[in-house]
Design a protein around this motif. Structure first.
Motif, mmCIF file in Angstrom:
data_model
loop_
_atom_site.group_PDB
_atom_site.id
_atom_site.type_symbol
_atom_site.label_atom_id
_atom_site.label_comp_id
_atom_site.label_asym_id
_atom_site.label_seq_id
_atom_site.Cartn_x
_atom_site.Cartn_y
_atom_site.Cartn_z
ATOM 1 N N SER A 67 0.824 -1.211 0.000
ATOM 2 C CA SER A 67 0.000 0.000 0.000
ATOM 3 C C SER A 67 0.854 1.255 0.000
ATOM 4 C CB SER A 67 -0.958 -0.002 1.197
ATOM 5 O OG SER A 67 -0.270 0.118 2.434
ATOM 6 N N ILE A 68 2.018 1.229 0.636
ATOM 7 C CA ILE A 68 2.923 2.384 0.601
ATOM 8 C C ILE A 68 3.502 2.561 -0.801
ATOM 9 C CG2 ILE A 68 5.060 3.361 1.510
ATOM 10 C CD1 ILE A 68 2.655 3.450 3.428
ATOM 11 N N MET A 69 3.788 1.454 -1.477
ATOM 12 C CA MET A 69 4.241 1.547 -2.868
ATOM 13 C C MET A 69 3.161 2.211 -3.734
ATOM 14 S SD MET A 69 6.137 -2.154 -3.395
ATOM 15 C CE MET A 69 6.753 -1.779 -5.045
ATOM 16 N N VAL A 70 1.903 1.859 -3.505
ATOM 17 C CA VAL A 70 0.811 2.466 -4.267
ATOM 18 C C VAL A 70 0.636 3.936 -3.887
ATOM 19 C CG1 VAL A 70 -1.699 2.401 -4.604
ATOM 20 C CG2 VAL A 70 -0.365 0.297 -4.728
ATOM 21 N N GLY A 89 -3.796 13.716 0.450
ATOM 22 C CA GLY A 89 -5.105 13.126 0.650
ATOM 23 C C GLY A 89 -5.422 12.089 -0.411
ATOM 24 N N HIS A 90 -5.122 12.421 -1.673
ATOM 25 C CA HIS A 90 -5.383 11.465 -2.753
ATOM 26 C C HIS A 90 -4.458 10.246 -2.670
ATOM 27 C CE1 HIS A 90 -7.784 14.616 -4.867
ATOM 28 N NE2 HIS A 90 -8.419 13.542 -5.280
ATOM 29 N N ALA A 91 -3.187 10.454 -2.393
ATOM 30 C CA ALA A 91 -2.276 9.312 -2.295
ATOM 31 C C ALA A 91 -2.695 8.384 -1.159
ATOM 32 C CB ALA A 91 -0.842 9.797 -2.098
ATOM 33 N N SER A 92 -3.114 8.961 -0.030
ATOM 34 C CA SER A 92 -3.582 8.150 1.096
ATOM 35 C C SER A 92 -4.889 7.442 0.754
ATOM 36 C CB SER A 92 -3.763 9.029 2.338
ATOM 37 O OG SER A 92 -2.538 9.607 2.723
ATOM 38 N N TRP A 93 -5.740 8.104 -0.028
ATOM 39 C CA TRP A 93 -7.007 7.511 -0.453
ATOM 40 C C TRP A 93 -6.769 6.253 -1.288
ATOM 41 C CZ3 TRP A 93 -12.037 7.603 0.441
ATOM 42 C CH2 TRP A 93 -12.930 7.165 -0.535
ATOM 43 N N TYR A 94 -5.897 6.345 -2.277
ATOM 44 C CA TYR A 94 -5.669 5.177 -3.134
ATOM 45 C C TYR A 94 -4.852 4.111 -2.411
ATOM 46 C CZ TYR A 94 -8.065 7.692 -6.704
ATOM 47 O OH TYR A 94 -9.065 8.346 -7.391
ATOM 48 N N GLU A 139 -7.745 -2.197 0.896
ATOM 49 C CA GLU A 139 -9.053 -2.827 1.068
ATOM 50 C C GLU A 139 -9.264 -3.898 0.005
ATOM 51 O OE1 GLU A 139 -13.321 -1.228 2.162
ATOM 52 O OE2 GLU A 139 -12.834 -0.654 0.098
ATOM 53 N N GLU A 140 -8.977 -3.548 -1.258
ATOM 54 C CA GLU A 140 -9.242 -4.484 -2.351
ATOM 55 C C GLU A 140 -8.312 -5.690 -2.325
ATOM 56 O OE1 GLU A 140 -8.819 -4.433 -7.182
ATOM 57 O OE2 GLU A 140 -9.868 -2.734 -6.248
ATOM 58 N N LYS A 141 -7.035 -5.450 -2.030
ATOM 59 C CA LYS A 141 -6.045 -6.528 -2.144
ATOM 60 C C LYS A 141 -5.811 -7.284 -0.844
ATOM 61 C CE LYS A 141 -5.085 -5.513 -6.459
ATOM 62 N NZ LYS A 141 -5.436 -6.429 -7.560
ATOM 63 N N ALA A 142 -6.098 -6.638 0.309
ATOM 64 C CA ALA A 142 -5.770 -7.289 1.578
ATOM 65 C C ALA A 142 -6.936 -7.287 2.563
ATOM 66 C CB ALA A 142 -4.563 -6.604 2.215
ATOM 67 N N GLY A 143 -8.111 -6.831 2.117
ATOM 68 C CA GLY A 143 -9.270 -6.874 2.989
ATOM 69 C C GLY A 143 -9.237 -5.904 4.154
#
Length: 496
Positions: free
Chosen positions: A320-323, A348-353, A359-363
């Motif tokens: 998630s930090i990489m994303v 805000g946007h970087a934290s959002w994605y 959520e999508e990849k790790a629940g």
């Protein structure tokens, strides 16, 4: 009088003007003492300089082989004068200047504060293009917590956010003035140099090699990156044939491969969210250094090695930090804040994605994370100001603007916005935002206007409350959410 077939260059006109002035005994009016200037950014009032727009930088740096010695450097700046200039202020400190020319004519110069104040032989007039060349050193040995060069275990990297590019090279060091960049980095054989953009050549000089790179898109100074070290450049292909290159210590090549090969899939995921990747290449540079943060330098994000080697960090968290840093390529790099008070649009946007990906990849529940942020939000606002009106950085710690309120506190604003206008409108807004403002700068007012257009209603009052109020507004759809007492939540800054 017939028209000139080959008009003289501006430099030749200037030389003629100097000769005429000298021969007729004309004396220019005395200028006031050099003084540092700024463009009045609310958080960094002395950053940037009025009177010109930088079009391009060309940096020529020579690394001596050890990262505790200054680099020899030449910085060339092509700019367009937006007003008459008897003097040209550049942001620059932590280096020694040995010569300055303006359009090939020697210029006088002096340091004042963290400005290099240049007096050209002949004043520059509004609308003229001007080339400024500064011969200087670039010193990597300053305090590590002030930014600029980062000394790594095998060389150097850069971390210029928020106000530290001018600790590396002379510049108009404010994100509102984006420009093209060209790099020439000369290093001893056996070392590798990599910079933003794509390679344009490599030239061997016997014991040294010069590596050259050029950006294809304008860039803010705080996003410049140069990596020098005993490195390998690992190549692969991303979506649509995008060149992906990662820079790692050669000794870590196999160790870090499980992380490096994730990037193409992360690029595909981000493109599904907001549209095509905005630049010519992407990758990461993994530095053997303890910076305390990761950084979205354009086309080549900077990461600490320990993020990938510390067993305490779970895989989903590192992903998630990489994303987070990848998302910044759209939000912050391609669409750049016009002032540092607009930082919430980046983080805000970087934290959002980052949160959506987790959520999508790790629940990892986005709603649970946003509810926790809501609980902390009043405390964060009291600690550092509301998202779009952050308090100035603390003295001697410029990156203290990177407080929790600009991370999850600002992602919370986006969550509230999605609740207010609906998921479909929110997704259209995100795609339009990065498409409409690609390669440009934008403000909170721009975001408010576009969101209102897409939602079909005036959201000015909504954004005023969520971005500027001392207290966090009620969350749409969640009237039961409460923000805790101010003294119950305190978080350390997390620059990323």
């Amino acid at each position: 009088m017939p028209l000139l077939q080959n008009p003289p260059s501006r430099a030749r006109w200037l030389r003629a003007a100097v000769l005429v002035a000298a021969s007729t005994g004309l004396v220019a009016a005395a200028l006031p003492a050099p003084t540092p200037l700024g463009i009045g950014d609310p958080l960094f009032p002395h950053l940037g300089n009025p009177g010109y727009d930088v079009l391009a930088y060309e940096l020529d740096l020579t690394y001596p082989g050890e990262n505790d010695r200054p680099l020899a450097a030449v910085t060339r700046i092509e700019a367009l004068a937006t007003e008459d200039l008897g003097r040209i202020n550049l942001d620059f400190t932590r280096g020694k200047v040995s010569a300055v020319t303006v359009d090939d004519l020697p210029a006088t110069y002096a340091s004042s504060g963290e400005d290099l104040v240049v007096t050209p032989a002949v004043p520059v007039e509004t609308g003229e293009r001007v080339e400024i060349t500064v011969v200087h050193t670039s010193d990597p040995t300053g305090p590590a917590d002030t930014g600029g060069w980062v000394r790594t275990g095998d060389g150097l990297a850069m971390a210029n956010q928020a106000d530290a590019a001018h600790r590396v090279f002379p510049s108009n060091d404010h994100p509102s003035d984006k420009a093209d960049f060209t790099f020439h980095i000369t290093v001893p054989n056996g070392l590798t140099a990599v910079a933003n953009g794509l390679p344009t050549g490599r030239e061997n000089h016997g014991a040294t090699t010069t590596w050259s790179y050029r950006s294809r898109h304008p860039m803010a100074t705080e996003l410049a990156q140069i990596s020098i070290g005993a490195s390998s450049v690992v190549h692969r292909t991303g979506p649509g044939g995008l060149p992906v290159r990662d820079v790692v210590r050669t000794a870590d090549r196999d160790l870090l491969e499980p992380w490096l090969r994730k990037t193409p899939g992360q690029l595909e995921w981000m493109e599904r969210q907001v549209g095509p990747y905005p630049f010519e290449t992407y990758g990461v540079v993994i530095a053997d250094a303890d910076t305390g943060f990761e950084l979205e330098t354009q086309t080549l994000s900077l990461f600490e090695r320990r993020l990938f080697t510390e067993p305490a960090y779970p895989e989903w968290y590192v992903d998630s930090i990489m994303v987070h840093e990848l998302a910044h390529q759209w939000f912050g790099d391609s669409v750049t804040p016009r002032t540092w008070s607009d930082l919430w649009l980046n983080e805000g946007h970087a934290s959002w994605y980052e949160a959506l990906y987790a959520e999508e990849k790790a629940g990892k529940s986005l709603e649970r994370r946003m509810r926790a942020a809501y609980t902390a939000s009043d405390a964060w606002r009291a600690d550092g100001g509301p998202p779009a009106a952050p308090e100035p950085p603390s003295s001697g710690h410029k990156i203290s603007i990177f407080r929790p309120v600009v991370y999850d506190g600002s992602a919370l604003v986006l969550y509230a916005l999605r609740q207010e206008i609906g998921t479909d409108a929110f997704r259209r807004l995100e795609r339009r935002w990065v498409a409409d403002h690609r390669d440009a700068t934008a403000t909170t007012a721009d975001f408010t206007a576009l969101a209102s257009e897409i939602a079909g209603k005036d959201l000015t009052a909504f954004f005023r409350a969520w971005l500027y109020a001392e207290k966090t507004p009620p969350m749409p759809g969640h009237p039961d959410w409460r923000s805790g007492p101010v003294d119950t939540v305190r978080s350390a800054p997390k620059p990323a």
